[in-house]
Write a protein that holds these residues in place. Structure first.
Motif, PDB file in Angstrom:
ATOM      1  N   ALA A 184       0.850  -1.181   0.000  1.00  0.00           N
ATOM      2  CA  ALA A 184       0.000   0.000   0.000  1.00  0.00           C
ATOM      3  C   ALA A 184       0.889   1.236   0.000  1.00  0.00           C
ATOM      4  O   ALA A 184       1.862   1.309   0.743  1.00  0.00           O
ATOM      5  N   PRO A 185       0.582   2.218  -0.858  1.00  0.00           N
ATOM      6  CA  PRO A 185       1.429   3.402  -0.922  1.00  0.00           C
ATOM      7  C   PRO A 185       1.394   4.183   0.386  1.00  0.00           C
ATOM      8  O   PRO A 185       0.385   4.232   1.068  1.00  0.00           O
ATOM      9  N   VAL A 186       2.509   4.772   0.717  1.00  0.00           N
ATOM     10  CA  VAL A 186       2.650   5.537   1.940  1.00  0.00           C
ATOM     11  C   VAL A 186       2.858   7.005   1.566  1.00  0.00           C
ATOM     12  O   VAL A 186       3.624   7.310   0.656  1.00  0.00           O
ATOM     13  N   SER A 187       2.194   7.895   2.286  1.00  0.00           N
ATOM     14  CA  SER A 187       2.352   9.322   2.022  1.00  0.00           C
ATOM     15  C   SER A 187       3.735   9.785   2.473  1.00  0.00           C
ATOM     16  O   SER A 187       4.222   9.396   3.531  1.00  0.00           O
ATOM     17  N   VAL A 188       4.332  10.632   1.667  1.00  0.00           N
ATOM     18  CA  VAL A 188       5.637  11.185   2.014  1.00  0.00           C
ATOM     19  C   VAL A 188       5.499  12.595   2.605  1.00  0.00           C
ATOM     20  O   VAL A 188       6.495  13.196   2.992  1.00  0.00           O
ATOM     21  N   ALA A 189       4.273  13.098   2.687  1.00  0.00           N
ATOM     22  CA  ALA A 189       4.042  14.486   3.103  1.00  0.00           C
ATOM     23  C   ALA A 189       4.614  14.806   4.479  1.00  0.00           C
ATOM     24  O   ALA A 189       4.984  15.945   4.740  1.00  0.00           O
ATOM     25  N   GLY A 190       4.701  13.817   5.361  1.00  0.00           N
ATOM     26  CA  GLY A 190       5.221  14.065   6.701  1.00  0.00           C
ATOM     27  C   GLY A 190       6.732  13.996   6.812  1.00  0.00           C
ATOM     28  O   GLY A 190       7.301  14.363   7.838  1.00  0.00           O
ATOM     29  N   GLU A 191       7.391  13.546   5.762  1.00  0.00           N
ATOM     30  CA  GLU A 191       8.851  13.471   5.794  1.00  0.00           C
ATOM     31  C   GLU A 191       9.428  14.885   5.702  1.00  0.00           C
ATOM     32  O   GLU A 191       8.888  15.735   4.996  1.00  0.00           O
ATOM     33  N   PRO A 192      10.538  15.137   6.399  1.00  0.00           N
ATOM     34  CA  PRO A 192      11.074  16.513   6.460  1.00  0.00           C
ATOM     35  C   PRO A 192      11.314  17.176   5.102  1.00  0.00           C
ATOM     36  O   PRO A 192      10.942  18.335   4.917  1.00  0.00           O
ATOM     37  N   LEU A 193      11.899  16.477   4.160  1.00  0.00           N
ATOM     38  CA  LEU A 193      12.162  17.074   2.855  1.00  0.00           C
ATOM     39  C   LEU A 193      10.874  17.510   2.183  1.00  0.00           C
ATOM     40  O   LEU A 193      10.743  18.643   1.697  1.00  0.00           O
ATOM     41  N   PHE A 194       9.888  16.633   2.166  1.00  0.00           N
ATOM     42  CA  PHE A 194       8.643  16.928   1.472  1.00  0.00           C
ATOM     43  C   PHE A 194       7.807  17.962   2.231  1.00  0.00           C
ATOM     44  O   PHE A 194       7.148  18.801   1.611  1.00  0.00           O
ATOM     45  N   ALA A 195       7.866  17.933   3.553  1.00  0.00           N
ATOM     46  CA  ALA A 195       7.176  18.956   4.348  1.00  0.00           C
ATOM     47  C   ALA A 195       7.796  20.331   4.090  1.00  0.00           C
ATOM     48  O   ALA A 195       7.085  21.340   4.019  1.00  0.00           O
ATOM     49  N   ALA A 253       5.914  23.620   2.615  1.00  0.00           N
ATOM     50  CA  ALA A 253       5.935  24.907   3.313  1.00  0.00           C
ATOM     51  C   ALA A 253       6.494  26.018   2.421  1.00  0.00           C
ATOM     52  O   ALA A 253       5.918  27.116   2.350  1.00  0.00           O
ATOM     53  N   ARG A 254       7.591  25.732   1.741  1.00  0.00           N
ATOM     54  CA  ARG A 254       8.189  26.750   0.862  1.00  0.00           C
ATOM     55  C   ARG A 254       7.274  27.096  -0.302  1.00  0.00           C
ATOM     56  O   ARG A 254       7.130  28.268  -0.664  1.00  0.00           O
ATOM     57  N   SER A 255       6.664  26.082  -0.901  1.00  0.00           N
ATOM     58  CA  SER A 255       5.765  26.333  -2.032  1.00  0.00           C
ATOM     59  C   SER A 255       4.584  27.183  -1.605  1.00  0.00           C
ATOM     60  O   SER A 255       4.196  28.124  -2.305  1.00  0.00           O
ATOM     61  N   GLY A 256       4.011  26.844  -0.462  1.00  0.00           N
ATOM     62  CA  GLY A 256       2.874  27.613   0.042  1.00  0.00           C
ATOM     63  C   GLY A 256       3.243  29.056   0.329  1.00  0.00           C
ATOM     64  O   GLY A 256       2.497  29.988   0.005  1.00  0.00           O
ATOM     65  N   ALA A 257       4.417  29.250   0.926  1.00  0.00           N
ATOM     66  CA  ALA A 257       4.865  30.609   1.238  1.00  0.00           C
ATOM     67  C   ALA A 257       5.123  31.416  -0.040  1.00  0.00           C
ATOM     68  O   ALA A 257       4.707  32.581  -0.139  1.00  0.00           O
ATOM     69  N   LEU A 258       5.775  30.806  -1.018  1.00  0.00           N
ATOM     70  CA  LEU A 258       6.052  31.515  -2.271  1.00  0.00           C
ATOM     71  C   LEU A 258       4.765  31.815  -3.036  1.00  0.00           C
ATOM     72  O   LEU A 258       4.636  32.895  -3.637  1.00  0.00           O
ATOM     73  N   LYS A 259       3.828  30.898  -2.989  1.00  0.00           N
ATOM     74  CA  LYS A 259       2.536  31.153  -3.637  1.00  0.00           C
ATOM     75  C   LYS A 259       1.858  32.355  -2.979  1.00  0.00           C
ATOM     76  O   LYS A 259       1.289  33.214  -3.664  1.00  0.00           O
ATOM     77  N   GLY A 260       1.941  32.435  -1.660  1.00  0.00           N
ATOM     78  CA  GLY A 260       1.364  33.575  -0.944  1.00  0.00           C
ATOM     79  C   GLY A 260       2.004  34.889  -1.348  1.00  0.00           C
ATOM     80  O   GLY A 260       1.322  35.910  -1.493  1.00  0.00           O
ATOM     81  N   VAL A 261       3.308  34.883  -1.560  1.00  0.00           N
ATOM     82  CA  VAL A 261       4.015  36.085  -2.002  1.00  0.00           C
ATOM     83  C   VAL A 261       3.508  36.507  -3.374  1.00  0.00           C
ATOM     84  O   VAL A 261       3.196  37.688  -3.606  1.00  0.00           O
TER      85      VAL A 261
END
Length: 158
Positions: free
Chosen positions: A31-42, A46-54
């Motif tokens: 079964a596939p496992v989400s990588v969203a909680g791993e530090p690199l992907f988190a 976070a960076r993508s969301g912040a840049l989108k906000g800018v």
């Protein structure tokens, strides 16, 4: 076969827990496992969301209408952050490639890492405020996609 062994086998086979277990669907092996909680992907999220906000802030404030927008300090700093994000996306791609998992996300991250610099250059090359706004809108969509592909529940490969 002795009567004792036959009785033991018969009791074993008549255990209701064995029958219930046999009636359950088999567990997904990989079964596939989400990588969203791993530090690199988190960090990517976070960076993508912040840049989108800018970007959205620039569009809402109308500063993209300024002819020297792409030459300003704010955009220069943004550009550095976006290039760093693109490098992280490529790193995420390479991590998933090394694991041999999640083909879709792996490919999408590579595409985003290659597309971010292209979108940044489109902002720089925009000759009019309207072209700049379109380029920034496309960049905002790309940054949003970066968040959504990582945070979406993983799907089994077909």
């Amino acid at each position: 076969m002795s009567c004792g062994v036959a009785l033991a086998v018969s009791l074993l086979l008549s255990d209701p827990n064995v029958a219930m277990a046999a009636a359950q669907p088999p567990a997904a092996v990989a079964a596939p496992v989400s990588v969203a909680g791993e530090p690199l992907f988190a960090d990517i999220v976070a960076r993508s969301g912040a840049l989108k906000g800018v970007v959205q802030g620039w569009i809402a404030a109308g500063v993209v209408d300024q002819s020297d927008f792409a030459a300003g300090e704010a955009f220069a700093g943004f550009r550095v952050s976006a290039v760093e994000l693109a490098a992280l996306d490529m790193q995420g791609h390479l991590v998933l490639k090394e694991r041999g998992t999640d083909g879709d996300l792996k490919c999408i991250l590579r595409g985003i890492s290659e597309d971010i610099p292209v979108r940044i250059e489109a902002v720089v090359a925009a000759a009019t405020p309207a072209e700049r706004r379109v380029a920034l809108d496309e960049l905002a969509y790309l940054l949003n996609d970066n968040v959504e592909v990582i945070t979406a529940p993983p799907q089994p490969e077909v």
